[in-house]
Design an enzyme around this catalytic site. Structure first.
Site, PDB file in Angstrom:
ATOM      1  N   ASP A  92      -2.495  -0.479  -2.875  1.00  0.00           N
ATOM      2  CA  ASP A  92      -0.933   0.348  -3.306  1.00  0.00           C
ATOM      3  C   ASP A  92      -1.985   1.177  -4.923  1.00  0.00           C
ATOM      4  O   ASP A  92      -0.837   2.115  -5.369  1.00  0.00           O
ATOM      5  CB  ASP A  92      -0.264   0.036  -3.435  1.00  0.00           C
ATOM      6  CG  ASP A  92       0.751  -1.942  -4.335  1.00  0.00           C
ATOM      7  OD1 ASP A  92      -0.611  -1.230  -5.372  1.00  0.00           O
ATOM      8  OD2 ASP A  92       1.094  -2.027  -4.378  1.00  0.00           O
ATOM      9  N   ASP A 120      -7.368  -0.112  -5.792  1.00  0.00           N
ATOM     10  CA  ASP A 120      -7.679  -0.602  -5.322  1.00  0.00           C
ATOM     11  C   ASP A 120      -8.056   1.020  -4.592  1.00  0.00           C
ATOM     12  O   ASP A 120      -8.756   0.523  -3.302  1.00  0.00           O
ATOM     13  CB  ASP A 120      -5.617  -0.579  -4.080  1.00  0.00           C
ATOM     14  CG  ASP A 120      -5.361  -2.084  -4.789  1.00  0.00           C
ATOM     15  OD1 ASP A 120      -6.129  -2.409  -4.448  1.00  0.00           O
ATOM     16  OD2 ASP A 120      -3.750  -1.433  -5.068  1.00  0.00           O
ATOM     17  N   ASP A 179      -3.165  -7.481   0.019  1.00  0.00           N
ATOM     18  CA  ASP A 179      -2.806  -7.136  -1.204  1.00  0.00           C
ATOM     19  C   ASP A 179      -1.510  -7.851  -1.166  1.00  0.00           C
ATOM     20  O   ASP A 179      -1.266  -8.265   0.622  1.00  0.00           O
ATOM     21  CB  ASP A 179      -2.755  -5.760  -1.897  1.00  0.00           C
ATOM     22  CG  ASP A 179      -2.578  -6.039  -3.102  1.00  0.00           C
ATOM     23  OD1 ASP A 179      -2.653  -6.937  -4.197  1.00  0.00           O
ATOM     24  OD2 ASP A 179      -1.659  -4.794  -4.611  1.00  0.00           O
TER      25      ASP A 179
END
Length: 854
Positions: free
Chosen positions: A583, A587, A299
């Site tokens: 996070d 996800d 990410d």
């Protein structure tokens, strides 16, 4: 509140719909009971092999051996259940995101009800600070700003207009709204993510596949050798019952009872070492899996960057002020380009701050963002420029606020004597005339990968605007504010380490492609020819998708949770071991689906952490690199003690081979119980200590070391060099002891005390040779002296404890009689002690010769 509101439901209508549709709760994950999980630990292939060995030992009238094996099975099962039972409670964590009580409009009035009693058709009354309890459509709103980052991956809150959708689990940052519920419980978008997190099956790890191969090969060898010795025993004339008992003993002796406990303890040690590097391991096998990783999907926000917006430059028509200062604290270095630039920047900062509701605050000595990080950065800019930081700046001057409009890409506030507008430069600059200078400044700032906001102001002239269009009159540009979410300091170095280690890295984010590309270029993730893709660009066909994204440095933006799942599956279909970082709630499915999910500990949600295998406690991408190194070390360590175990098996099998080849004439140098004592009593501690071997410096040089655990090097060293050498030394000690006790070739072999003493010599020789072997197995290319004899702080104590146990087994009469051995003669001790330098010398010579050949 603007707009026309719906009347809401009556109590009877709500009760009827509640009975029809059920409660507004998320689907609960179906998990096996503790009993069923324990049953699984006791019935996998290797456990079944050990159960069979225990049963055979019992029927062979070896009850002590049978009990010992059963104890190994149960203890390993309990330990694995405790250590590896993942707290996979993603659906429960998702449920906790929903509010417990909400306000609805029923029977023509406001009512406070339990969130689980919300039904389709209810009219929700939402205010700033409320969590949305169900999917709904906005009927009316007033400055409604919603944080949907946990679902969408967007890094900032967005306004939601009348007629647009709200989703369960999102958070009202500002304003208020009336919204009609359109979906509850398992029909919400949040529930869809919950199903994605719990419906997929976690793929087998490389270690699991490797261990399954070792176990099956070991089982095949053990059974084959047992059958062979049954036939040989019958051929030399032994009774059928005696031959069968003997074959069972050989089979059981060759089963490596301590293999799985040793592997589990090694993984636990690796987990402890990762914890020291701020990496929390939630699944033991993830220790090794991370070392096998070939592709990292990371990410952006909070992983590569600090998730901490900072204003780095303020451009005004009077000049530019550069700001050098990290975080949200009021202290920074200001560098104005002209004497008047600072005053102009103060006016710009005050106007930008009045357009914001988020702000920076000091909590326990640390400055943190309250609300939108971008608006907190604007508040910080005002503080750093010395603008009055009184609380009335946020509440007093603003008389009317028009929240950010995603279509117009700007917002406005009405003050006592002026109107201020904040928004995207290409949306604000056309309202401020045709001066080319601001456009050139904007292009220069965006070219540096900075996020740019334009601030303009105009006179109010006593009027009260009805909408944003009424605000856009006689505007003058106050300036441009350039912000950045600074990359973490160690990201570039960590990315380079990944490339050196043969690990590809891709950015997979919900942010805008331009923002993602700028960060990827800044930290060195992206190569000049690396593709930049959006979620809408991804083909449905999995092979096409895999070919499109299987590139080092690829950037994939605007992805949905479903896209992340497809990305993980596509990369795995090309043979990659995929690590996925994240996070947010969005996800969680991909973290669960990937070979190894890595969640953020500081900025991550409980949902992401619950779905992950590893949690980076400090959110640092560098932690992934440290984990890869430790994971590779763990895999190599498993190979080390596998070599150690197999070497011991060769030495233990040799006496049976000699006995069989002699037609039963040459007596057994080692009995079945002695072999079990070697496996469980003396070898296990040293094998576990090998699992604590520190990582070698070269582990991050070259591609991952994953593959077959029992590779050519392991087989050659165990079966071609160290194992045969130990076998020769132990048999030599047996024969020398017999000679020292008066036996001569051609004489009948002695029995009783003399045979027990010779057997004791063979036993202690294997123990001492294995003590040397454990040091030799620390490296397949360097001799122990080059590594340092005490660099593995567990190995020397483990070896000494193992030696002490073997001496007790040799010198304590009841134990020695049970095992069928006794203290050897002096010459037997001489051969046993000589086995240490002999084995180390031969091993060192072999390593030197192979180094010259290579």
């Amino acid at each position: 509140m603007a707009g026309v509101t719906a009347p809401g439901l009556t109590t009877s209508e709500a009760t009827e719909r509640r009975a029809r549709d059920g409660a507004n709760t998320l689907p609960a994950a179906k998990r096996p009971s503790v009993l069923r999980r324990m049953l699984g630990e006791l019935t996998h292939f290797f456990a079944l092999l050990l159960w069979t060995a225990a049963a055979l030992a019992f029927f062979a009238k070896l009850p002590q051996l049978s009990i010992a094996i059963i104890a190994v099975i149960v203890l390993n099962g309990v330990f694995a259940l405790i250590q590896q039972a993942r707290a996979d409670r993603a659906a429960d964590r998702l449920q906790e995101m929903l509010p417990t009580r909400v306000t609805v409009f029923r029977d023509g009035r406001r009512r406070l009800i339990e969130a689980e009693d919300v039904v389709v058709g209810d009219v929700l009354l939402l205010e700033s600070g409320d969590r949305v309890p169900a999917d709904a459509t906005v009927l009316a709103e007033n400055r409604l700003l919603v944080d949907s980052s946990m679902l969408t991956g967007e890094s900032q809150a967005n306004s939601v207009a009348e007629g647009e959708a709200l989703f369960a689990g999102t958070f009202v940052v500002e304003g208020d709204s009336r919204a009609e519920v359109t979906a509850i419980g398992q029909h919400t978008r949040l529930a869809g993510i919950a199903r994605l997190s719990t419906s997929t099956t976690k793929p087998d790890t490389p270690l699991t596949r490797g261990l399954n191969g070792v176990v099956r090969l070991t089982a095949a060898i053990s059974v084959s050798v047992g059958v062979l010795f049954l036939l040989l025993s019958l051929l030399i004339g032994n009774p059928v019952q005696q031959a069968f008992v003997f074959a069972i003993g050989v089979t059981v002796a060759l089963v490596p009872e301590a293999l799985l406990p040793t592997v589990t303890l090694s993984l636990a040690w690796g987990s402890e070492q990762m914890a020291k590097r701020q990496i929390l391991v939630r699944n033991l096998e993830a220790v090794e899996t991370l070392g096998s990783t070939t592709f990292i999907c990371t990410d952006k926000t909070g992983t590569l960057t600090r998730n901490q917006m900072t204003v780095v430059e303020a451009w005004t028509p009077a000049g530019t002020v550069s700001i050098d200062g990290a975080g949200y604290g009021p202290t920074a270095t200001l560098t104005p380009s002209s004497p008047t630039a600072t005053d102009a920047a103060r006016e710009l900062a005050l106007a930008a701050e009045r357009c914001s509701t988020g702000y920076a605050e000091e909590v326990q000595g640390q400055w943190r963002a309250h609300g939108d990080p971008m608006e907190a950065a604007l508040d910080t800019l005002a503080r750093r420029l010395g603008v009055d930081t009184g609380a009335d700046r946020r509440t007093g001057p603003v008389q009317l606020r028009f929240p950010f409009d995603p279509r117009l890409r700007r917002m406005a506030v009405v003050l006592a004597d002026e109107i201020v507008i904040k928004g995207a430069p290409d949306a604000v600059l056309p309202l401020c005339g045709d001066d080319p200078e601001p456009h050139r400044a904007m292009e220069a700032l965006t070219a540096r990968g900075l996020r740019v906001l334009a601030i303009a102001a105009g006179p109010r002239n006593g009027r009260t605007p009805r909408n944003q269009t009424d605000c856009e009159q006689d505007l003058r540009l106050l300036g441009l504010v350039a912000l950045q979410d600074p990359p973490r300091d160690d990201v570039s170095e960590s990315l380079q380490a990944c490339r050196t280690a043969g690990v590809k890295v891709a950015m997979v984010t919900g942010d805008h492609p331009a923002t993602a590309t700028a960060i990827a270029d800044e930290v060195g993730l992206r190569f000049p020819d690396s593709p930049v893709l959006s979620g809408t660009d991804l083909p449905e066909d999995q092979p096409q998708l895999a070919a499109l994204i299987d590139h080092d440095g690829v950037v994939i933006a605007r992805v949905s949770p479903e896209d992340k799942l497809r990305i993980a599956r596509a990369l795995r279909s090309r043979g990659h071991v995929v690590a996925m970082t994240g996070d947010g709630v969005n996800d969680a499915p991909a973290l669960h689906e990937s070979d190894i999910g890595v969640a953020m500990g500081l900025s991550g949600t409980d949902v992401a952490r619950a779905a992950a295998d590893l949690v980076l406690l400090d959110d640092s991408f560098a932690g992934i690199v440290a984990g890869i190194e430790q994971g590779r070390a763990t895999f190599v360590n498993i190979r080390r003690f596998l070599t150690y175990h197999l070497t011991d098996n060769v030495a233990e099998l040799a006496p049976f081979l000699v006995w069989a080849l002699s037609g039963g004439y040459f007596p057994l140098a080692l009995g079945v119980l002695q072999i079990i004592a070697l496996d469980l009593g003396t070898d296990t501690l040293s094998a576990v200590a090998l699992g604590a071997e520190p990582p070698a410096q070269h582990l991050l040089e070259g591609p991952p070391v994953h593959g077959r655990l029992m590779n050519r090097t392991v087989l050659r060293r165990a079966f071609g060099l160290l194992g045969p050498l130990e076998a020769v030394l132990s048999l030599a000690a047996f024969v020398v002891s017999l000679l020292a006790l008066g036996w001569r070739p051609g004489d009948p072999f002695p029995t009783g005390h003399a045979l027990a003493a010779a057997s004791g010599a063979a036993f202690i020789t294997v123990v001492l040779a294995q003590t040397a072997n454990v040091f030799a197995c620390r490296s397949s290319s360097r001799w122990p002296g080059a590594l340092g004899w005490f660099t593995n702080r567990l190995l020397v104590p483990a070896a000494l404890i193992g030696l002490a146990i073997s001496l007790l087994e040799l010198w304590v009469p009841p134990v020695a009689r049970l095992l069928g051995q006794w203290n050897p003669p002096l010459w037997g001790w001489a051969v046993a002690l000589a086995s240490i330098p002999v084995l180390l010398g031969v091993d060192a010579l072999d390593k030197r010769l192979r180094a010259r050949v290579s």
